[in-house]
Design an enzyme around this catalytic site. Structure first.
Site, PDB file in Angstrom:
ATOM      1  N   HIS A  94       2.230   0.378  -1.741  1.00 32.22           N
ATOM      2  CA  HIS A  94       2.330   1.337  -2.732  1.00 32.22           C
ATOM      3  C   HIS A  94       3.521   1.595  -3.359  1.00 32.22           C
ATOM      4  O   HIS A  94       4.306   2.383  -2.658  1.00 32.22           O
ATOM      5  CB  HIS A  94       1.518   2.415  -2.389  1.00 32.22           C
ATOM      6  CG  HIS A  94       0.176   2.359  -1.610  1.00 32.22           C
ATOM      7  ND1 HIS A  94      -0.309   3.320  -0.966  1.00 32.22           N
ATOM      8  CD2 HIS A  94      -0.735   1.504  -1.587  1.00 32.22           C
ATOM      9  CE1 HIS A  94      -1.457   2.724  -0.339  1.00 32.22           C
ATOM     10  NE2 HIS A  94      -1.824   1.829  -0.807  1.00 32.22           N
ATOM     11  N   GLN A  95       3.961   1.180  -4.392  1.00 31.45           N
ATOM     12  CA  GLN A  95       5.129   1.618  -5.144  1.00 31.45           C
ATOM     13  C   GLN A  95       4.797   2.369  -6.331  1.00 31.45           C
ATOM     14  O   GLN A  95       3.752   2.159  -7.271  1.00 31.45           O
ATOM     15  CB  GLN A  95       5.801   0.209  -5.540  1.00 31.45           C
ATOM     16  CG  GLN A  95       6.261  -0.667  -4.260  1.00 31.45           C
ATOM     17  CD  GLN A  95       5.118  -1.739  -4.013  1.00 31.45           C
ATOM     18  OE1 GLN A  95       4.481  -2.243  -4.869  1.00 31.45           O
ATOM     19  NE2 GLN A  95       4.871  -1.877  -2.738  1.00 31.45           N
TER      20      GLN A  95
END
Length: 598
Positions: free
Chosen positions: A532-533
């Site tokens: 998750h960025q």
């Protein structure tokens, strides 16, 4: 020493990732690994739902591309002198994932001619092999091997039509109340406590078919649930964008059953039905600007993008001109594109959050008969435990614990190296070695100002929360009946659970400390991961606080919008797909209003 560390990390998976012409690896039989053929699409359909709107540049050439674009209803002219195809449209969307897919759908449904450029290729269920190596190479950024500059964190990011939604693990968790309150009050962005945003989350969940039940959990989720129940801890079911019967352990390699509802089978289908054109194997290189003479407070006006195809048979550049340009390439790619195009807002590329992860593992022999199945079977994430603390509010967790997809090659890469014999023994235990992932809502911020160049370091609070999560994960594994538990710390930290005393457990837990990365000078180190960025082009109340305004529009360039995970004001603390699509839905409707005002 550093070279030895790198070699050990990167070389151990080779034996388990390579396949012959029949997609078979002889080592798999020895370790009990099977690529399931029962998960394949059963109706034998060759349907390609985006066919009428997609142009796959890998099948095009200089002599065919222009006509293919014209056939899709686009205004195209050839600048033969400069070898450029010039394309005109109302809205250009860069990227096709949870942000871009939603934007393309909303804009095209409003009657605007939309072009989507996607660096990755187009796949449908019958194309997915469920083979770990080829799938990572075809569907992920950098072939699934992308690390921060100091090799502290390994990052997974989708790079295909559908983006992360095509390869994620199906978790559909709404934006937590405490996060919406934080964004609305602390960041002064009232959108997040508005009826507009709450309604958007409902619309998104309905569109992608979110269900809240799971009729049959896989091995790892059984472990998580049993361990929590034995400890008296709360464990919740995780909503998914598939049916309650979905028992696919391969969704991270593209869902072979076709049940998972990524943007490539939902929002983008609506988009092409409304005339949108998706150009695959096409990479945006530079945003195009002119001086802005309008009274808007912005010095630039965005005209579109200069792009190139990744096909060796197409040498022409594509100059795509649009009334609005929507950057939706994700938190790792949107900032480098904006910066390399000349934008200078200090928030672009900063404030990067990664939801860093450390894993724990427990071995459960087949004799533990109440836990059924293998590690590679069943839905990837169907359960979640929130790690609470007296110092945290009831609605906020120090960490969450879920379960991962971990193929044999990835497992081999993460295994600490102690000896050849130990490594072989670990691989033989692979099918019944359950992993739990500890995810934190990170307070620290990293940077991504150049493509592929990511810097990041955990804060003191992040390390404390990570430690609390890893400790809880080990307790859960022990309570579920593991005969051995451990971490992936480089020294092979683990303990045999047979006749273990409470003091020995506490000693193990006390020695669980998040360390530095593989290139550190310390004797021991950890490998962190991130799927998750977010936050690297965050929304802000003014240009000092964010890269874009509450409408998603750049503070510097009129007509340039951001519509992906980089918009998030901070880390969301849970799997972010619903949050990203909901923000994208709101922003896209505001872009519609902008276009109608021109």
């Amino acid at each position: 020493m550093l070279l030895i560390k790198i070699k050990n990390i990167l070389s151990k998976n080779v034996e388990f990732v390579q396949v012959d012409e029949n997609g078979v690896n002889p080592a798999w039989n020895a370790i009990g690994y099977v690529v399931s053929t029962n998960e394949k699409l059963t109706n034998g359909s060759n349907k390609r739902p985006l066919e009428k709107g997609v142009i796959e540049t890998m099948y095009e050439s200089d002599s065919t591309l222009q006509q293919s674009l014209v056939n899709k209803g686009l205004n195209v002219t050839l600048d033969s002198k400069n070898n450029i195809l010039k394309i005109k449209c109302d809205a250009l969307v860069i990227g096709s994932g949870s942000g871009g897919g939603v934007a393309a759908s909303v804009l095209s449904s409003a009657g605007f001619k939309v072009v989507v450029v996607e660096k990755g290729n187009y796949f449908v269920p019958q194309d997915y092999s469920s083979l770990e190596g080829p799938s990572l190479n075809q569907l992920y950024e950098s072939g699934g091997v992308l690390a921060s500059a100091d090799s502290r964190i390994l990052l997974l990011a989708g790079s295909t039509v559908g983006g992360g939604s095509a390869v994620n693990w199906s978790a559909c968790i709404k934006t937590p109340q405490n996060v919406m309150k934080d964004w609305s009050e602390e960041h002064k962005l009232p959108l997040f406590q508005s009826l507009e945003y709450l309604s958007a989350m409902e619309t998104v969940c309905e569109k992608i078919g979110v269900t809240e039940i799971c009729t049959h959990e896989g091995f790892q989720n059984q472990v998580l649930r049993k361990g929590c129940q034995n400890l008296g801890l709360k464990v919740d079911y995780v909503p998914r964008n598939s049916s309650g019967n979905h028992y696919c352990g391969s969704c991270g390699y593209g869902c072979p059953t076709g049940e998972k509802q990524g943007t490539q089978v939902t929002w983008l289908v609506d988009a092409v039905d409304n005339g949108a054109v998706i150009i695959t194997g096409c990479k945006a290189e530079r945003l195009l600007f002119e001086s802005n003479k309008n009274v808007s407070g912005k010095n630039k006006k965005c005209l579109g993008v200069m792009a190139k195809t990744l096909s060796s048979t197409v040498t022409m550049k594509l100059q795509i001109e649009a009334k609005v340009t929507v950057s939706a390439g994700g938190a790792l790619l949107t900032p480098p594109l904006m910066i390399s195009s000349g934008l200078r807002n200090k928030n672009i590329g900063r404030n990067l959050h990664l939801h860093p992860v450390l894993m724990t593992w427990g071995y459960f022999p087949d004799s533990n008969s109440d836990l059924k199945g293998k590690v590679f079977e069943g839905g990837i994430i169907t359960s979640v435990h929130k790690v609470q603390s007296p110092s945290y509010t009831k609605s906020e967790a120090k960490a969450i614990i879920e379960t991962p997809l971990l193929g044999p090659a990835s497992f081999a890469s993460l295994c600490p190296w102690e000896s050849g014999l130990d490594f072989k023994k670990r691989m033989l235990k692979y099918p019944r070695t359950s992993h739990l992932i500890t995810i934190i809502r990170d307070m620290a911020c990293g940077e991504v100002t150049r493509e592929g160049r990511i810097s990041y370091k955990l804060s003191k609070v992040d390390k404390e929360n990570m430690k609390a999560g890893v400790q809880q994960a080990l307790r859960i594994l022990i309570a579920a009946g593991a005969v051995e538990v451990g971490t992936h710390r480089s020294d092979g930290q683990r303990i045999n659970c047979n006749e273990i005393s409470e003091n020995e457990v506490e000693e193990l837990l006390e020695n669980v400390n998040p360390l530095e990365g593989a290139l550190s000078q310390g004797e021991n180190w950890n490998i962190y991961t991130s799927a998750h960025q977010m936050g690297s082009c965050r929304m802000g109340v003014n240009e000092k606080e964010g890269a874009v305004n509450e409408n998603g529009e750049s503070w510097e360039a009129q007509g340039l919008f951001v519509c992906d995970a980089s918009l998030l004001p901070s880390a969301v603390g849970v799997n972010p797909m619903i949050t990203i699509q909901s923000i994208a839905f709101c922003i896209s409707n505001r872009i519609v209003d902008h276009l109608r005002s021109l």
